[in-house]
Design an enzyme around this catalytic site. Structure first.
Site, PDB file in Angstrom:
ATOM      1  N   LYS A 115       0.832  -1.218   0.000  1.00 43.25           N
ATOM      2  CA  LYS A 115       0.000   0.000   0.000  1.00 43.25           C
ATOM      3  C   LYS A 115       0.854   1.250   0.000  1.00 43.25           C
ATOM      4  O   LYS A 115       0.469   2.263  -0.591  1.00 43.25           O
ATOM      5  CB  LYS A 115      -0.951  -0.006   1.201  1.00 43.25           C
ATOM      6  CG  LYS A 115      -2.126  -0.933   0.984  1.00 43.25           C
ATOM      7  CD  LYS A 115      -3.362  -0.484   1.729  1.00 43.25           C
ATOM      8  CE  LYS A 115      -4.528  -1.380   1.341  1.00 43.25           C
ATOM      9  NZ  LYS A 115      -5.673  -1.261   2.214  1.00 43.25           N
ATOM     10  N   LYS A 197      -3.436 -11.607  -6.655  1.00 41.24           N
ATOM     11  CA  LYS A 197      -4.772 -11.876  -6.110  1.00 41.24           C
ATOM     12  C   LYS A 197      -5.815 -10.936  -6.751  1.00 41.24           C
ATOM     13  O   LYS A 197      -5.471  -9.822  -7.159  1.00 41.24           O
ATOM     14  CB  LYS A 197      -4.793 -11.766  -4.581  1.00 41.24           C
ATOM     15  CG  LYS A 197      -4.818 -10.371  -4.043  1.00 41.24           C
ATOM     16  CD  LYS A 197      -5.256 -10.303  -2.586  1.00 41.24           C
ATOM     17  CE  LYS A 197      -5.319  -8.833  -2.188  1.00 41.24           C
ATOM     18  NZ  LYS A 197      -5.834  -8.515  -0.901  1.00 41.24           N
ATOM     19  N   LYS A 200      -9.902  -5.360  -5.245  1.00 40.76           N
ATOM     20  CA  LYS A 200     -10.823  -4.286  -5.617  1.00 40.76           C
ATOM     21  C   LYS A 200     -10.087  -3.071  -6.162  1.00 40.76           C
ATOM     22  O   LYS A 200     -10.684  -2.243  -6.826  1.00 40.76           O
ATOM     23  CB  LYS A 200     -11.741  -3.894  -4.443  1.00 40.76           C
ATOM     24  CG  LYS A 200     -11.126  -3.893  -3.089  1.00 40.76           C
ATOM     25  CD  LYS A 200     -12.168  -3.830  -1.978  1.00 40.76           C
ATOM     26  CE  LYS A 200     -11.495  -4.146  -0.647  1.00 40.76           C
ATOM     27  NZ  LYS A 200     -12.372  -4.437   0.430  1.00 40.76           N
TER      28      LYS A 200
HETATM   29  P1  TYM Z   1     -10.372  -6.738   3.020  1.00 46.08           P
HETATM   30  O1  TYM Z   1     -11.460  -5.748   3.191  1.00 46.08           O
HETATM   31  O2  TYM Z   1      -9.263  -6.396   2.074  1.00 46.08           O
HETATM   32  O3  TYM Z   1     -10.962  -8.127   2.556  1.00 46.08           O
HETATM   33  C1  TYM Z   1     -12.061  -8.705   3.240  1.00 46.08           C
HETATM   34  C2  TYM Z   1     -11.908 -10.200   3.262  1.00 46.08           C
HETATM   35  O4  TYM Z   1     -11.839 -10.724   1.935  1.00 46.08           O
HETATM   36  C3  TYM Z   1     -10.700 -11.572   1.811  1.00 46.08           C
HETATM   37  N1  TYM Z   1     -10.175 -11.450   0.430  1.00 46.08           N
HETATM   38  C4  TYM Z   1      -9.960 -12.493  -0.386  1.00 46.08           C
HETATM   39  N2  TYM Z   1     -10.128 -13.811  -0.208  1.00 46.08           N
HETATM   40  C5  TYM Z   1      -9.834 -14.627  -1.244  1.00 46.08           C
HETATM   41  N3  TYM Z   1      -9.365 -14.183  -2.431  1.00 46.08           N
HETATM   42  C6  TYM Z   1      -9.181 -12.856  -2.653  1.00 46.08           C
HETATM   43  N4  TYM Z   1      -8.746 -12.427  -3.827  1.00 46.08           N
HETATM   44  C7  TYM Z   1      -9.484 -11.953  -1.590  1.00 46.08           C
HETATM   45  N5  TYM Z   1      -9.423 -10.597  -1.474  1.00 46.08           N
HETATM   46  C8  TYM Z   1      -9.850 -10.316  -0.215  1.00 46.08           C
HETATM   47  C9  TYM Z   1      -9.712 -11.029   2.835  1.00 46.08           C
HETATM   48  O5  TYM Z   1      -8.744 -12.006   3.201  1.00 46.08           O
HETATM   49  C10 TYM Z   1     -10.625 -10.666   3.986  1.00 46.08           C
HETATM   50  O6  TYM Z   1     -10.900 -11.790   4.778  1.00 46.08           O
HETATM   51  N6  TYM Z   1      -7.660  -5.955   7.103  1.00 46.08           N
HETATM   52  C11 TYM Z   1      -8.832  -6.620   6.576  1.00 46.08           C
HETATM   53  C12 TYM Z   1     -10.115  -6.206   7.254  1.00 46.08           C
HETATM   54  C13 TYM Z   1     -10.112  -6.355   8.743  1.00 46.08           C
HETATM   55  C14 TYM Z   1     -10.281  -7.563   9.452  1.00 46.08           C
HETATM   56  C15 TYM Z   1     -10.219  -7.197  10.825  1.00 46.08           C
HETATM   57  C16 TYM Z   1     -10.443  -8.903   9.071  1.00 46.08           C
HETATM   58  C17 TYM Z   1      -9.980  -5.349   9.625  1.00 46.08           C
HETATM   59  N7  TYM Z   1     -10.067  -5.852  10.913  1.00 46.08           N
HETATM   60  C18 TYM Z   1     -10.336  -8.163  11.814  1.00 46.08           C
HETATM   61  C19 TYM Z   1     -10.560  -9.847  10.071  1.00 46.08           C
HETATM   62  C20 TYM Z   1     -10.507  -9.479  11.434  1.00 46.08           C
HETATM   63  C21 TYM Z   1      -8.955  -6.285   5.120  1.00 46.08           C
HETATM   64  O7  TYM Z   1      -8.470  -5.282   4.672  1.00 46.08           O
HETATM   65  O8  TYM Z   1      -9.761  -7.143   4.437  1.00 46.08           O
END
Ligand code: TYM
Length: 335
Positions: A115, A197, A200
């Site tokens: 990032k 991966k 978004k």
């Molecule tokens: P975020 O918002 O980027 O993604 C949300 C969830 O989607 C999963 N994910 C994927 N899984 C499979 N293939 C992909 N291409 C893919 N892209 C995203 C992510 O692994 C995630 O589970 N930091 C976290 C959000 C967060 C969080 C937390 C998660 C904040 N606090 C506490 C768990 C517990 C994030 O940015 O996810």
């Protein structure tokens, strides 16, 4: 434990357009685990402002995401579905945990490196300490299990390290959480570059299937997916494009990779792509319908937002007060 149930916490950022990766890697598993655990599902809007956001857009996206959680099958009567920014304990615990986290640990986080390369003009302290806020999210509810995609594993390891470090000093304050990674769909790759991966923030719109893409768009994106010149449909690392399509197919249909390989034995890539497109449409179309329906019910959503934030605030306060006492903050006068 809450009552006789173990606790589950997870969250998603309301940034950008959610992708099929978010759904198959996380949200789908949340739904399948929701009966077994006492669940907290947060729209982590505080995490979103580590990169610049348009305020009205962020608010709209956060609401759309909360609606999506419910539309996907999470019952807000049984699961606590809330905005992170409505519960002050996240920021308060994050500050304390910041004092138990080393710069070296945060420097190693690959998401921070990615990032900060992408937003070189805004490498703010929030971006750097983002994983500490994530640790606070999880530890605040004494979560036993955290269902995430593989890309969040490093943050989860750090959460465990911080919790263990704190417990070693102050006794058993935090439950040490385990990651829950689904068998299929834990890392959905870009349709245009299967070494990356699905994300978004990808600039190429054909690389990602967005949850709100219409059926024709989904079919077209699948048809254009990058594959290889091998000409056989096998589930193996040497064919990352095909493997990714099979992963998507399996995660959408519930079939195993072995079953899928058998099913497509002797088929061409065109047939596989078509079947994947249909499988995705059959999962996303009903979801989109439910989102549309639910979005109309403003009063219902407002009620969910209010009551669940109160519940989250109440439960998280228990951990927060305990931690504050442990580190030596004076007791609050009774009100
Ligand atoms: P975020 O918002 O980027 O993604 C949300 C969830 O989607 C999963 N994910 C994927 N899984 C499979 N293939 C992909 N291409 C893919 N892209 C995203 C992510 O692994 C995630 O589970 N930091 C976290 C959000 C967060 C969080 C937390 C998660 C904040 N606090 C506490 C768990 C517990 C994030 O940015 O996810």
């Amino acid at each position: 434990m809450i009552g006789d149930k173990k606790v589950l916490f997870s969250g998603m950022q309301a940034t950008g357009n959610l992708t099929l990766g978010n759904y198959l890697g996380a949200l789908k598993n949340w739904v399948s685990l929701s009966d077994e655990y006492e669940c907290f599902y947060s729209v982590v809007d505080m995490h979103s402002i580590t990169v610049r956001q348009d305020p009205a857009t962020l608010r709209a996206r956060a609401r759309a995401l909360l609606t999506l959680y419910i539309a996907a099958g999470l019952d807000p009567e049984k699961n606590c579905i809330y905005y992170q920014s409505h519960v002050s304990g996240h920021a308060e615990l994050a500050w304390i945990l910041n004092c138990f986290t080393y710069m070296g640990e945060l420097n190693r986080m690959t998401q921070f490196k990615d990032k900060s390369a992408k937003h070189a003009d805004n490498i703010n302290a929030g971006l750097f300490t983002y994983p500490v806020l994530m640790a606070a999210d999880i530890l605040l509810y004494q979560a036993d299990v955290v269902p995430v995609g593989i890309d969040q594993m490093q943050h989860l390891e750090l959460t465990r390290d911080i919790a263990q470090r704190f417990n070693a000093i102050y006794g058993d304050v935090f439950t040490i959480p385990e990651a829950y990674i689904g068998k299929v769909g834990a890392k959905i790759m870009s349709l245009q570059d299967p070494s990356k991966k699905m994300s978004k923030s990808d600039e190429n719109p054909n690389a990602s299937i967005y949850l709100m893409d219409d059926a024709d768009t989904i079919r077209r994106k699948c048809k254009r997916a990058v594959t290889d010149s091998e000409g056989v449909i096998l589930y193996r690392e040497e064919q990352p494009g095909i493997k990714n399509l099979l992963d998507i197919y399996c995660a959408c249909t519930g079939k195993t990779p072995e079953e899928a390989v058998k099913e497509f034995d002797g088929c061409g890539y065109g047939q596989l792509k078509e079947a994947v497109g249909e499988a995705v449409v059959s999962v996303l179309s009903p979801l989109q319908e439910r989102v549309k329906e639910l979005s109309k019910d403003k009063a219902y959503l407002d009620g969910v937002i209010r009551s669940n934030a109160e519940k989250a605030q109440y439960i998280s306060n228990k951990t927060l007060r305990k931690v504050q006492k442990k580190v030596g903050f004076p007791e609050r006068p009774r009100q």
